[in-house]
Design a protein around this motif. Structure first.
Motif, PDB file in Angstrom:
ATOM      1  N   GLY A 189       0.711  -0.988   0.009  1.00 40.29           N
ATOM      2  CA  GLY A 189       0.082  -0.034  -0.049  1.00 40.29           C
ATOM      3  C   GLY A 189       0.950   1.118  -0.065  1.00 40.29           C
ATOM      4  O   GLY A 189       1.910   1.288   0.618  1.00 40.29           O
ATOM      5  N   SER A 190       0.562   2.335  -0.740  1.00 43.33           N
ATOM      6  CA  SER A 190       1.476   3.343  -0.822  1.00 43.33           C
ATOM      7  C   SER A 190       0.588   4.531  -0.493  1.00 43.33           C
ATOM      8  O   SER A 190      -0.484   4.813  -0.313  1.00 43.33           O
ATOM      9  N   GLU A 191       1.471   5.826  -0.306  1.00 46.30           N
ATOM     10  CA  GLU A 191       1.012   7.253   0.000  1.00 46.30           C
ATOM     11  C   GLU A 191      -0.023   7.684  -0.903  1.00 46.30           C
ATOM     12  O   GLU A 191      -0.768   8.440  -0.491  1.00 46.30           O
ATOM     13  N   ASN A 192       0.036   7.223  -2.104  1.00 41.80           N
ATOM     14  CA  ASN A 192      -0.679   7.817  -3.177  1.00 41.80           C
ATOM     15  C   ASN A 192      -1.946   6.791  -3.503  1.00 41.80           C
ATOM     16  O   ASN A 192      -2.732   7.141  -4.296  1.00 41.80           O
ATOM     17  N   GLY A 193      -2.160   5.928  -2.596  1.00 43.32           N
ATOM     18  CA  GLY A 193      -3.842   5.313  -2.472  1.00 43.32           C
ATOM     19  C   GLY A 193      -3.561   3.931  -3.343  1.00 43.32           C
ATOM     20  O   GLY A 193      -4.422   3.400  -3.272  1.00 43.32           O
ATOM     21  N   ILE A 194      -2.343   3.821  -3.989  1.00 44.42           N
ATOM     22  CA  ILE A 194      -2.323   2.430  -4.792  1.00 44.42           C
ATOM     23  C   ILE A 194      -2.044   1.210  -4.075  1.00 44.42           C
ATOM     24  O   ILE A 194      -1.018   1.238  -3.204  1.00 44.42           O
ATOM     25  N   ILE A 195      -2.663   0.216  -4.499  1.00 48.12           N
ATOM     26  CA  ILE A 195      -2.413  -1.172  -3.896  1.00 48.12           C
ATOM     27  C   ILE A 195      -1.914  -2.014  -4.957  1.00 48.12           C
ATOM     28  O   ILE A 195      -2.475  -2.214  -6.015  1.00 48.12           O
ATOM     29  N   SER A 196      -0.444  -2.483  -4.917  1.00 41.20           N
ATOM     30  CA  SER A 196       0.189  -3.234  -5.889  1.00 41.20           C
ATOM     31  C   SER A 196       0.564  -4.670  -5.389  1.00 41.20           C
ATOM     32  O   SER A 196       0.706  -4.992  -4.250  1.00 41.20           O
ATOM     33  N   LEU A 197       0.825  -5.449  -6.517  1.00 41.00           N
ATOM     34  CA  LEU A 197       1.276  -6.843  -6.385  1.00 41.00           C
ATOM     35  C   LEU A 197       2.736  -6.603  -6.682  1.00 41.00           C
ATOM     36  O   LEU A 197       3.349  -6.240  -7.780  1.00 41.00           O
ATOM     37  N   VAL A 198       3.647  -7.171  -5.649  1.00 40.13           N
ATOM     38  CA  VAL A 198       5.158  -6.728  -5.980  1.00 40.13           C
ATOM     39  C   VAL A 198       5.818  -8.298  -5.897  1.00 40.13           C
ATOM     40  O   VAL A 198       5.533  -8.920  -4.879  1.00 40.13           O
ATOM     41  N   GLY A 199       6.968  -8.526  -6.627  1.00 41.10           N
ATOM     42  CA  GLY A 199       7.377  -9.703  -6.587  1.00 41.10           C
ATOM     43  C   GLY A 199       8.896  -9.373  -5.928  1.00 41.10           C
ATOM     44  O   GLY A 199       9.527  -8.443  -5.959  1.00 41.10           O
ATOM     45  N   ILE A 200       9.214 -10.252  -5.130  1.00 44.83           N
ATOM     46  CA  ILE A 200      10.547 -10.475  -4.624  1.00 44.83           C
ATOM     47  C   ILE A 200      11.660 -11.461  -5.021  1.00 44.83           C
ATOM     48  O   ILE A 200      11.081 -12.498  -5.009  1.00 44.83           O
ATOM     49  N   LEU A 201      12.819 -11.162  -5.520  1.00 47.32           N
ATOM     50  CA  LEU A 201      13.694 -11.951  -6.058  1.00 47.32           C
ATOM     51  C   LEU A 201      13.179 -12.885  -7.111  1.00 47.32           C
ATOM     52  O   LEU A 201      13.017 -14.096  -6.770  1.00 47.32           O
ATOM     53  N   PRO A 202      12.837 -12.381  -8.356  1.00 49.89           N
ATOM     54  CA  PRO A 202      13.134 -11.199  -8.944  1.00 49.89           C
ATOM     55  C   PRO A 202      12.417 -10.140  -8.333  1.00 49.89           C
ATOM     56  O   PRO A 202      11.291 -10.220  -8.037  1.00 49.89           O
ATOM     57  N   ASN A 203      13.025  -8.920  -8.159  1.00 48.45           N
ATOM     58  CA  ASN A 203      12.390  -7.817  -7.730  1.00 48.45           C
ATOM     59  C   ASN A 203      11.574  -6.821  -8.808  1.00 48.45           C
ATOM     60  O   ASN A 203      12.254  -6.360  -9.748  1.00 48.45           O
ATOM     61  N   ARG A 204      10.260  -7.041  -8.651  1.00 45.59           N
ATOM     62  CA  ARG A 204       9.395  -6.240  -9.813  1.00 45.59           C
ATOM     63  C   ARG A 204       8.254  -5.896  -9.256  1.00 45.59           C
ATOM     64  O   ARG A 204       7.676  -6.602  -8.472  1.00 45.59           O
ATOM     65  N   ILE A 205       7.512  -4.663 -10.012  1.00 46.00           N
ATOM     66  CA  ILE A 205       5.989  -4.527  -9.861  1.00 46.00           C
ATOM     67  C   ILE A 205       5.466  -5.469 -10.765  1.00 46.00           C
ATOM     68  O   ILE A 205       5.523  -5.211 -11.911  1.00 46.00           O
TER      69      ILE A 205
END
Length: 346
Positions: A233-249
């Motif tokens: 969750g972000s300051e601009n209101g967007i909720i995103s799915l993020v991958g870890i290793l590899p690191n990517r949105i």
């Protein structure tokens, strides 16, 4: 599904076995709702829990009670069925209670604005241990049950590990230039990911990455979906799915217009994602619908995927997030520890 809370929410939690969700408000009130996919959410309780804001809350004792914390320094246990107070500790901390997390079936941890963490026995209603860990507020905590270690983040820019078997602070990271706001354990205990005030993601253990520009604004919250993916969750209101290793949105999946996301949580069956925001709403999202298409965006997993990386890639084909209802409201460089075994045996 959207619930108008009418006031700014600070925290939320789902009942561990039924379709009930709770929210704590800036007014000090605690709200409980029953939700169903085919019906409008029904308010079950409204409790005037604290004289100041209700910053933290968690269901305890198999969902029979809910514990809340406040800047009034009190911790309150409330009966979920009746709304009656079970126990109140008026001076539980010497400073504002900012965070509460579940540990075992009968213990919780609370963190305050002066960096103190306390462990409580919810059945005996007593404090088991007091740990003076940080110099600034405790922003988040998570528990590694296998090793009985409590990981905490703080506004002082450090990450800590408390060993609850020995009741000692095991280690702390070196100071970061950023306030650490959230923490999750990933990759089967081998990685710890922190969100920060500037919007970077820090990956602790054998390396770190940091790239805020790809999300346009601050990543202030992390919620673990599985060992390889986070929901942020972000300051601009967007909720995103993020991958870890590899690191990517992987893709944005939901939003609260431009209002900061204040909290994220999963329902007991992990079918619902709950989010609260400065737009004074609690939104309940169908997780399967949010993640639809994300598997096609995931790269093939290989041994190379677990290698450390100091960058985050952005998927060029990410779709637009699910649109929420906009409501106007008055809103509210990192180094690792020198020890290479900072999170050993987690």
């Amino acid at each position: 599904m959207e619930i108008d809370l009418e006031k700014l929410p600070f925290d939320l939690d789902f009942h561990p076995s039924t379709n009930i969700v709770a929210a704590g408000l800036i007014t000090g009130n605690l709200l409980l709702y029953r939700y169903d996919a085919e019906a409008t959410p029904q308010r079950l309780l409204e409790v005037n829990a604290h004289t100041e804001s209700c910053r933290a809350l968690r269901f305890v004792n198999e969902g029979r009670a809910i514990v809340t914390g406040s800047p009034d320094c009190s911790i309150l246990a409330t009966d979920v069925e009746t709304g009656a107070a079970i126990a109140r500790l008026d001076n539980s901390h010497e400073a504002a209670v900012n965070r509460i997390v579940n540990l075992t079936e009968s213990t919780i941890a609370s963190g305050d604005d002066e960096g103190c963490i306390k462990v409580w026995d919810t059945r005996q209603r007593t404090c088991c241990n007091t740990l003076h860990v940080h110099e600034e507020y405790i922003s988040d905590m998570t528990f590694a049950s296998d090793s009985m270690k409590l990981i905490g983040t703080s506004g002082d820019g450090t990450l800590s590990v408390c060993n609850l078997r020995s009741n000692k602070v095991q280690t702390r990271s070196e100071f970061s230039e950023d306030e650490l706001l959230s923490v999750v354990i990933m990759k089967n205990g081998r990685k710890v990911v922190c969100g920060t005030q500037s919007g970077t993601l820090l990956l602790y253990s054998w390396g770190f990455f940091k790239d805020c520009s790809c999300l346009s604004d601050e990543i202030i919250l992390n919620l673990k979906l599985d060992e390889d993916r986070l929901i942020t969750g972000s300051e601009n209101g967007i909720i995103s799915l993020v991958g870890i290793l590899p690191n990517r949105i992987i893709q944005p999946i939901a939003e609260h217009s431009e209002y900061p996301v204040e909290g994220l949580a999963f329902s007991h069956d992990k079918k619902i994602l709950g989010s609260i925001s400065h737009d004074q709403t609690l939104k309940l999202w169908n997780l399967d619908e949010l993640l639809l298409g994300s598997e096609n965006s995931m790269p093939n997993h290989s041994a190379a995927s677990d290698s450390d990386s100091d960058g985050m890639d952005v998927d060029a084909s990410i779709p637009k997030p699910s649109k929420g209802t906009k409501r106007k409201n008055v809103s509210k460089g990192s180094k690792l520890d020198n020890s290479t075994n900072f999170f050993a045996d987690m």
